[in-house]
Motif scaffolding. Structure first.
Motif, PDB file in Angstrom:
ATOM      1  N   VAL A   1      38.230  27.375  37.760  1.00  0.00           N
ATOM      2  CA  VAL A   1      37.041  28.192  37.468  1.00  0.00           C
ATOM      3  C   VAL A   1      36.301  27.697  36.236  1.00  0.00           C
ATOM      4  O   VAL A   1      35.075  27.808  36.146  1.00  0.00           O
ATOM      5  CB  VAL A   1      37.455  29.670  37.287  1.00  0.00           C
ATOM      6  CG1 VAL A   1      36.277  30.511  36.814  1.00  0.00           C
ATOM      7  CG2 VAL A   1      38.028  30.219  38.589  1.00  0.00           C
ATOM      8  N   LEU A   2      37.016  27.113  35.276  1.00  0.00           N
ATOM      9  CA  LEU A   2      36.429  26.714  33.994  1.00  0.00           C
ATOM     10  C   LEU A   2      35.207  25.813  34.137  1.00  0.00           C
ATOM     11  O   LEU A   2      34.183  26.061  33.478  1.00  0.00           O
ATOM     12  CB  LEU A   2      37.500  26.044  33.125  1.00  0.00           C
ATOM     13  CG  LEU A   2      37.066  25.686  31.700  1.00  0.00           C
ATOM     14  CD1 LEU A   2      36.657  26.954  30.936  1.00  0.00           C
ATOM     15  CD2 LEU A   2      38.195  24.968  30.960  1.00  0.00           C
TER      16      LEU A   2
ATOM     17  N   TYR B   1      33.016  25.656  36.456  1.00  0.00           N
ATOM     18  CA  TYR B   1      31.890  26.454  36.955  1.00  0.00           C
ATOM     19  C   TYR B   1      31.327  27.364  35.863  1.00  0.00           C
ATOM     20  O   TYR B   1      30.129  27.659  35.853  1.00  0.00           O
ATOM     21  CB  TYR B   1      32.328  27.283  38.164  1.00  0.00           C
ATOM     22  CG  TYR B   1      32.721  26.436  39.349  1.00  0.00           C
ATOM     23  CD1 TYR B   1      31.759  25.880  40.191  1.00  0.00           C
ATOM     24  CD2 TYR B   1      34.060  26.183  39.625  1.00  0.00           C
ATOM     25  CE1 TYR B   1      32.116  25.096  41.272  1.00  0.00           C
ATOM     26  CE2 TYR B   1      34.431  25.400  40.704  1.00  0.00           C
ATOM     27  CZ  TYR B   1      33.454  24.855  41.526  1.00  0.00           C
ATOM     28  OH  TYR B   1      33.821  24.070  42.592  1.00  0.00           O
ATOM     29  N   LEU B   2      32.179  27.798  34.952  1.00  0.00           N
ATOM     30  CA  LEU B   2      31.699  28.624  33.848  1.00  0.00           C
ATOM     31  C   LEU B   2      30.793  27.829  32.919  1.00  0.00           C
ATOM     32  O   LEU B   2      29.834  28.368  32.372  1.00  0.00           O
ATOM     33  CB  LEU B   2      32.891  29.197  33.065  1.00  0.00           C
ATOM     34  CG  LEU B   2      33.769  30.203  33.809  1.00  0.00           C
ATOM     35  CD1 LEU B   2      34.930  30.659  32.931  1.00  0.00           C
ATOM     36  CD2 LEU B   2      32.932  31.415  34.255  1.00  0.00           C
TER      37      LEU B   2
ATOM     38  N   LEU C   1      27.492  27.560  34.752  1.00  0.00           N
ATOM     39  CA  LEU C   1      26.842  28.837  35.061  1.00  0.00           C
ATOM     40  C   LEU C   1      25.559  29.095  34.266  1.00  0.00           C
ATOM     41  O   LEU C   1      24.544  29.505  34.860  1.00  0.00           O
ATOM     42  CB  LEU C   1      27.836  29.979  34.853  1.00  0.00           C
ATOM     43  CG  LEU C   1      27.326  31.369  35.221  1.00  0.00           C
ATOM     44  CD1 LEU C   1      26.952  31.428  36.699  1.00  0.00           C
ATOM     45  CD2 LEU C   1      28.382  32.431  34.896  1.00  0.00           C
TER      46      LEU C   1
END
Length: 293
Positions: A9-10, A12-13, A16
């Motif tokens: 997920v990191l 994509y953060l 974002l």
């Protein structure tokens, strides 16, 4: 397991915030504009009413639109030749060692300098240079005995568009040249040395090492150049405002005239949508072609 999930997920953060800004200021307005192009509305009647594809029918049946599209296409072709191909040749020549460092600095600065000038200044400057009889070009032609080639450069339909296009090449070729110089300097010197040991001259080194070595930069600069050619507005508006007799009309001036002169905003939105679609299509085509190669 949670640790692996966090690692996935990191990335994509980090992306974002950029995605949010793109959605708010690029993709959102683009989609909204497409919706507006399906309505008949103006600044005096902003609520509008749904007309479907009528704005596009009016656009594609307008001969001025096709004239503008041809002018933008010509603009793009000439811009790629000068701002990409010729700029690459200039960059390679300046880094080839045929000029000493002082001359290299002088040429690089003089060619790059126009790119930092404001568009309005450049447009007004070249409008004066193109002035018939008293302009610099006609003065030079008269001084060299070539006054028969003097023209009303911005006032004749056959010369106006080319005259405006060449101003853009004068302004931006130097900027592209500097970007290519950066890309060429990143190519390992060992490749040039290997070719020199095999007896290759500078031209062969250019085609066998320099051109393949800046392939990615060439793709990006080509896409940026074509995008700019289809979105061009300011230099055309300052110099000719689309005249004479729509000879220098481009999609940008056509859209501006529809929105702010004729107050047919639905038609203008349709024009903007066509510009957007053409730009995206050209970009995808360039990327696909590069991947196949």
């Amino acid at each position: 397991m949670p640790e692996r999930m966090g690692q996935r997920v990191l990335p994509y953060l980090f992306v974002l915030p950029a995605l949010v800004l793109l959605a708010a200021f690029v993709y959102g307005p683009a989609i909204e504009n497409m919706v507006y192009s399906l309505y008949s509305w103006s600044s005096m009647r902003p609520e509008g009413h749904f007309v479907g594809l009528e704005n596009y029918e009016a656009l594609f049946s307008n001969p001025v639109f096709w004239r503008a599209l041809i002018n933008n296409t010509l603009y793009a072709v000439i811009s790629v030749l000068f701002q990409v191909a010729f700029a690459l040749v200039l960059a390679a020549a300046l880094l080839s060692g045929i000029f000493n460092k002082r001359l290299q600095t002088l040429f690089r600065t003089s060619i790059f300098l126009p790119s930092i000038l404001p568009i309005t200044v450049v447009g007004l400057l070249w409008t004066l240079i193109y002035q018939p009889s008293i302009g610099l070009i006609d003065q030079l032609l008269s001084a060299t005995g070539l006054e028969a080639y003097s023209r009303v450069w911005l006032g004749e339909e056959r010369t106006a568009m080319i005259s405006v296009i060449m101003v853009s090449q004068w302004q931006y070729t130097g900027y592209m040249m500097v970007l290519f110089m950066v890309a060429i300097q990143a190519i390992p010197e060992d490749l040039y040395e290997a070719l020199r040991l095999e007896g290759a001259n500078r031209i062969q080194q250019f085609f066998y090492v320099t051109v393949p070595g800046v392939r990615e930069s060439t793709l990006i600069l080509t896409i940026v150049t074509i995008f700019g050619a289809f979105k061009v507005f300011d230099i055309v508006w300052v110099m000719t405002a689309g005249g004479p007799n729509n000879a220098t009309e481009v999609l940008g001036t056509h859209m501006y005239r529809a929105a702010f002169r004729n107050d047919v905003s639905g038609y203008a939105s349709a024009t903007a949508t066509v510009i957007f679609v053409i730009s995206i299509a050209v970009g995808f085509f360039q990327i696909k072609l590069q991947r196949e190669r």
